[in-house]
Write an enzyme that holds these catalytic residues in place. Sequence first.
Site, short mmCIF file in Angstrom:
data_model
loop_
_atom_site.label_atom_id
_atom_site.label_comp_id
_atom_site.label_asym_id
_atom_site.label_seq_id
_atom_site.Cartn_x
_atom_site.Cartn_y
_atom_site.Cartn_z
CG ASP A 132 19.46 -21.79 -72.56
OD1 ASP A 132 18.34 -21.46 -72.13
OD2 ASP A 132 20.07 -22.81 -72.17
CG ASP A 133 14.04 -19.19 -73.13
OD1 ASP A 133 13.50 -18.93 -74.22
OD2 ASP A 133 13.41 -19.24 -72.05
CD1 TRP A 243 12.23 -31.89 -72.98
CD2 TRP A 243 12.36 -32.72 -75.04
NE1 TRP A 243 10.98 -32.31 -73.33
CE2 TRP A 243 11.02 -32.83 -74.60
CE3 TRP A 243 12.67 -33.19 -76.31
CZ2 TRP A 243 10.01 -33.39 -75.38
CZ3 TRP A 243 11.67 -33.75 -77.09
CH2 TRP A 243 10.36 -33.84 -76.63
CG ASP A 244 14.42 -26.33 -69.36
OD1 ASP A 244 14.07 -27.05 -68.40
OD2 ASP A 244 14.99 -25.23 -69.22
CG ASN A 246 11.89 -24.05 -67.10
OD1 ASN A 246 12.73 -24.32 -66.27
ND2 ASN A 246 12.20 -23.78 -68.36
CB CYS A 291 17.19 -29.24 -68.72
SG CYS A 291 17.26 -27.79 -67.67
CG ASP A 313 18.01 -24.13 -63.10
OD1 ASP A 313 18.56 -24.82 -63.99
OD2 ASP A 313 16.85 -23.73 -63.18
#
Length: 509
Positions: A132-133, A243-244, A246, A291, A313
């Site tokens: 992840d990130d 694919w996020d 935010n 996402c 989340d």
Amino acid sequence: MIDAGAATETEGVVFGMALAWSGSWRLTATRRPEGGVAVAAGFGHEGLRWPLPPGAELVSPRMLGLYCEGGFGTASRAWHDYTRAYVLPASDEVRPVLYNSWEATGFTATAQGQLALARTAAALGAELFVVDDGWFARRDDETSSLGDWWPHPERFPDGLGVLFDEIRALGMQVGLWVEPESVSPDSELYRAHPDWVLRMDHRRHDTKRDQLVLNFARPEVRDWALDWLSRLVAELGIDYLKWDVNRPFTQPGWPEQPADQDLLWIDHTRNVYRVMEALRARRPALRIETCSGGGGRVDLGVLHHVDQAWPSDNTDAKDRQIAQHGFSQLYPAAVMGAWVTDSPNPNTRRDMPLRYRFHVGMAGVLGIGADLGRWTPEELTEARSLIDAYKQIRRTVQHGRQYRLGGIPGAERSAVQYVLGDEVAVLVYNPLGNAKSGPRRLKLAGLDPDATYEVVAGGSATPAHGRLSHRSRWYGSVLMSAGIRPAAWEPIGADYRSDLVVLRRIPTT
């Protein structure tokens, strides 16, 4: 969904509408004075202008409608059938059990730490490992580096290729988190192309989560994203992209193209779709998860280009039961990512048994997002057994016909049932051990009333009157009319009891 006020899960007329679009939208329902309800929907927002010169056209997104006389459950199954047949790009596949590293490492991901997690996840039975990130540039927190998509030089000094090879050697596929539509002001990309962001002249560039939004309506931004994503996927052999996005869209200006200000909202979304479509064409085996700060981009437009969606989340199992109940009104279980995370839950601090958390996650595409290094040997053993149980029934869960049973999810005794061929899988929940409300008997649905069904997993070890027991046999008509008493539905006991019950139709001789 709209009904006259009396529709139930199994009875009544239900109208349903869904807009296949991931950008700015509006849906309006109006109760007309002469009776009835009028619904209108489409893309755009207040005050739009779309001037079209002679010969030009503007193609609107699809507005899908459904009429159903069998209640909300029948309406949901119709939407599920439509989504599988006409929307999802790889609807017939069985989704793998996923492990995601975010809640274990946050922004402190390292090659050694990821590999240690991967070894534990593989031993549990996970089939896909997603980094992840925090893997790129100088991404030590959320204040920098979005847009600079190369491995973190200190925490991944050998790049990602060696790590991914080691993860594949453990028998898992590899996945990676990306956020292509956002950029950090503290990034090489922004310093090189400050004009690429959504902005309005003579106004400050307000950030949220220390980031700005890239203008995907610009062809050069679209091409840049497709180029680096294609190289990343090809060079690393990536199987899965998370694919996020935010950052909500604010100050949505395009000073260089004043005539296209309102079309920006449309072209941005369509170019996101085009990039996803091109990536899949270049690597047909690639699978994508949508996402968006949780479930902010889940619709029948983006699902034409992706395989899974992240509903929220909030991974608290009690709250997830409510979210998953709503999600299932429109989308099939094969679309819904459902993680098992730590207890107490990182969001709510609620403590909950591992078994209950897994049984809630089994209602969709099972994933694990916990810090496995903190789990006890007993928890790891139990998790391995539960993952194996899920694999035995996941085709039925992901591709079967779904029935929502019992009372209010997360608040009363409830269950979710799936039927595919001769197999029936039922996930049974009881969050309150001494609850006075909610059904006492579980009535199944969608069975052959004249067939005999045998309990092959779940249920109590010894038979009791009216109670589900291993290897007991029941007529479909009895299971649907009189119902049975699952052990987890006993009126007195601990909070958060659950079970997975599997029945199989016995062939007639």
